[in-house]
Design a protein around this motif. Sequence first.
Motif, short mmCIF file in Angstrom:
data_model
loop_
_atom_site.label_atom_id
_atom_site.label_comp_id
_atom_site.label_asym_id
_atom_site.label_seq_id
_atom_site.Cartn_x
_atom_site.Cartn_y
_atom_site.Cartn_z
N THR A 10 39.94 41.68 30.78
CA THR A 10 39.03 41.44 29.65
C THR A 10 37.88 42.43 29.72
O THR A 10 37.49 42.88 30.81
N ASN A 11 37.33 42.76 28.56
CA ASN A 11 36.11 43.55 28.54
C ASN A 11 34.90 42.70 28.17
O ASN A 11 33.82 43.23 27.93
N ASP A 12 35.09 41.37 28.14
CA ASP A 12 33.96 40.44 28.00
C ASP A 12 33.75 39.80 29.37
O ASP A 12 34.11 38.64 29.61
N VAL A 13 33.19 40.57 30.29
CA VAL A 13 33.12 40.17 31.69
C VAL A 13 32.20 38.97 31.90
O VAL A 13 32.53 38.04 32.63
N LEU A 14 31.05 39.00 31.27
CA LEU A 14 30.07 37.94 31.49
C LEU A 14 30.63 36.58 31.09
O LEU A 14 30.47 35.58 31.81
N ALA A 15 31.33 36.53 29.96
CA ALA A 15 31.91 35.26 29.51
C ALA A 15 32.94 34.77 30.51
O ALA A 15 33.02 33.56 30.81
N ALA A 16 33.75 35.68 31.06
CA ALA A 16 34.77 35.29 32.03
C ALA A 16 34.13 34.76 33.31
O ALA A 16 34.58 33.75 33.88
N LYS A 18 31.13 33.37 33.63
CA LYS A 18 30.51 32.07 33.35
C LYS A 18 31.56 30.97 33.29
O LYS A 18 31.36 29.87 33.81
N ARG A 19 32.69 31.26 32.67
CA ARG A 19 33.75 30.25 32.55
C ARG A 19 34.29 29.85 33.92
O ARG A 19 34.48 28.67 34.21
N LEU A 20 34.49 30.83 34.79
CA LEU A 20 35.03 30.54 36.11
C LEU A 20 33.99 29.86 37.00
O LEU A 20 34.31 28.93 37.74
N ALA A 21 32.75 30.34 36.95
CA ALA A 21 31.70 29.78 37.81
C ALA A 21 31.39 28.33 37.42
O ALA A 21 31.04 27.51 38.27
N ASN A 22 31.51 28.03 36.13
CA ASN A 22 31.20 26.67 35.67
C ASN A 22 32.41 25.75 35.71
O ASN A 22 32.30 24.56 35.44
N GLY A 23 33.57 26.30 36.09
CA GLY A 23 34.78 25.51 36.02
C GLY A 23 35.17 24.82 37.30
O GLY A 23 36.22 24.17 37.37
N GLY A 24 34.34 24.91 38.32
CA GLY A 24 34.68 24.28 39.60
C GLY A 24 33.56 23.41 40.12
O GLY A 24 32.43 23.43 39.61
N ASP A 25 33.85 22.67 41.16
CA ASP A 25 32.86 21.77 41.76
C ASP A 25 32.14 22.50 42.88
O ASP A 25 32.35 22.25 44.06
N PRO A 141 43.39 35.97 49.61
CA PRO A 141 43.24 36.33 48.20
C PRO A 141 42.04 35.67 47.53
O PRO A 141 41.71 34.52 47.80
N ALA A 142 41.39 36.43 46.66
CA ALA A 142 40.40 35.85 45.76
C ALA A 142 41.07 34.86 44.84
O ALA A 142 42.24 35.01 44.48
N SER A 143 40.36 33.82 44.45
CA SER A 143 40.95 32.86 43.52
C SER A 143 41.16 33.50 42.16
O SER A 143 42.13 33.20 41.46
N ASP A 144 40.26 34.41 41.78
CA ASP A 144 40.32 35.06 40.48
C ASP A 144 39.88 36.51 40.62
O ASP A 144 39.01 36.84 41.44
N VAL A 145 40.47 37.38 39.82
CA VAL A 145 40.06 38.78 39.75
C VAL A 145 39.86 39.12 38.28
O VAL A 145 40.77 38.96 37.46
N ILE A 146 38.65 39.57 37.95
CA ILE A 146 38.33 39.95 36.58
C ILE A 146 38.39 41.47 36.50
O ILE A 146 37.59 42.17 37.13
N ILE A 147 39.35 41.98 35.73
CA ILE A 147 39.55 43.43 35.63
C ILE A 147 39.09 43.90 34.26
O ILE A 147 39.55 43.41 33.22
N SER A 148 38.17 44.84 34.26
CA SER A 148 37.56 45.35 33.04
C SER A 148 37.35 46.85 33.17
O SER A 148 37.28 47.38 34.28
N THR A 149 37.22 47.53 32.04
CA THR A 149 36.87 48.96 32.06
C THR A 149 35.41 49.19 31.70
O THR A 149 34.96 50.33 31.66
N ARG A 150 34.67 48.13 31.42
CA ARG A 150 33.32 48.28 30.90
C ARG A 150 32.35 48.92 31.90
O ARG A 150 31.33 49.48 31.51
N PHE A 151 32.67 48.85 33.18
CA PHE A 151 31.79 49.44 34.17
C PHE A 151 32.05 50.94 34.35
O PHE A 151 31.24 51.64 34.95
N PHE A 152 33.19 51.41 33.87
CA PHE A 152 33.62 52.76 34.21
C PHE A 152 32.78 53.85 33.57
O PHE A 152 32.76 54.98 34.05
#
Length: 347
Positions: A10-16, A18-25, A141-152
Amino acid sequence: MLMGQNLIFTNDVLAAIKRLANGGDHNMTVWIADVNTARLVNPAPPRLITIPDGDENKTLETVKHVWDEMERMGVTRRSLAINLGGGMVTDLGGWAAATFKRGMRFINVPTTLLGAVDAAVGGKTGFNYNGLKNEIGAFAPASDVIISTRFFGTLPLQEMKSGFAEVLKHAMLSDRDEFLRLLNHDFHTPINHDNLLERLRRSVQVKVDIVASDPNEQGNRKALNLGHTVGHAFESLAMKRGKPVPHGYAVAWGLVTEAVLSHLLLKFPSEDVHLLGSFVRDNYRDFPFTCDDYDELLDLMRHDKKSRNGEITCTLLTSVGDYHIDQTVTPDDLTAALDILRDHLGQ
């Protein structure tokens, strides 16, 4: 999914995030970033651990710094770590998170091309030790990996070239048409983020497919070491000299050397050796080494984690997409291949 890893392109990194950080206990979230990446995080998160930049700082001392900061912040096994940065950060931050309190959940957000196609995916964590690349580590392994090109867009050209070597490696393991397309790449063309994200998806899928069949590198996963037996030796030699080189540059030189070995031992087409050698010569600065360095390079290869009983083994190719793991190569084979590499690089 890979080894329990959720891969998000995704190139909407912040939303991803937030969704993952708020989705767990989780009782808290802690961020781990190198000093350069940390400057780009605005506003800075309340719990941010900064570490020095550069592979020369991928050390036990840096791991201890991360552990000390986690202890000071009151991090527990119910906490979440977010590794934001290149491969050095995801490797070292992943190891620190996987071992602190016997392990906590962590997410990788690679900010470099190299991190996105290689280090952040597949579950390898660790750090350098006694001058040897990734000598200490574990599969975690990481539980999640967010891959984006926005930092490049903020990356120096050197960083883009470094990551591109791993993209090239994946193509050599899978698809000659893609291999030839990559050899026509112009690094000075502006980034098209959507097109590059799709190319990343295809490249990462090569690694995903191989790792899924062999998550702990007992067999087929060794294919991903193409270019790395020799490349890690160049990287370790450069570190010993106090003049580190980018990982992908070392891999590029390693790819040419192991393509030469593939030609000598498995009849890999000479045309593809020359195409690859020309691309690496034109796009990656040469590594200043002479025949006087051969013995040390060979010794470093014998210490590679994939070596067996002091023998040097490589992944070699009969053709693009047709790879063979655990190929034993002799010192004479390697000496000949290193000679030819120097010829390709114009040394």
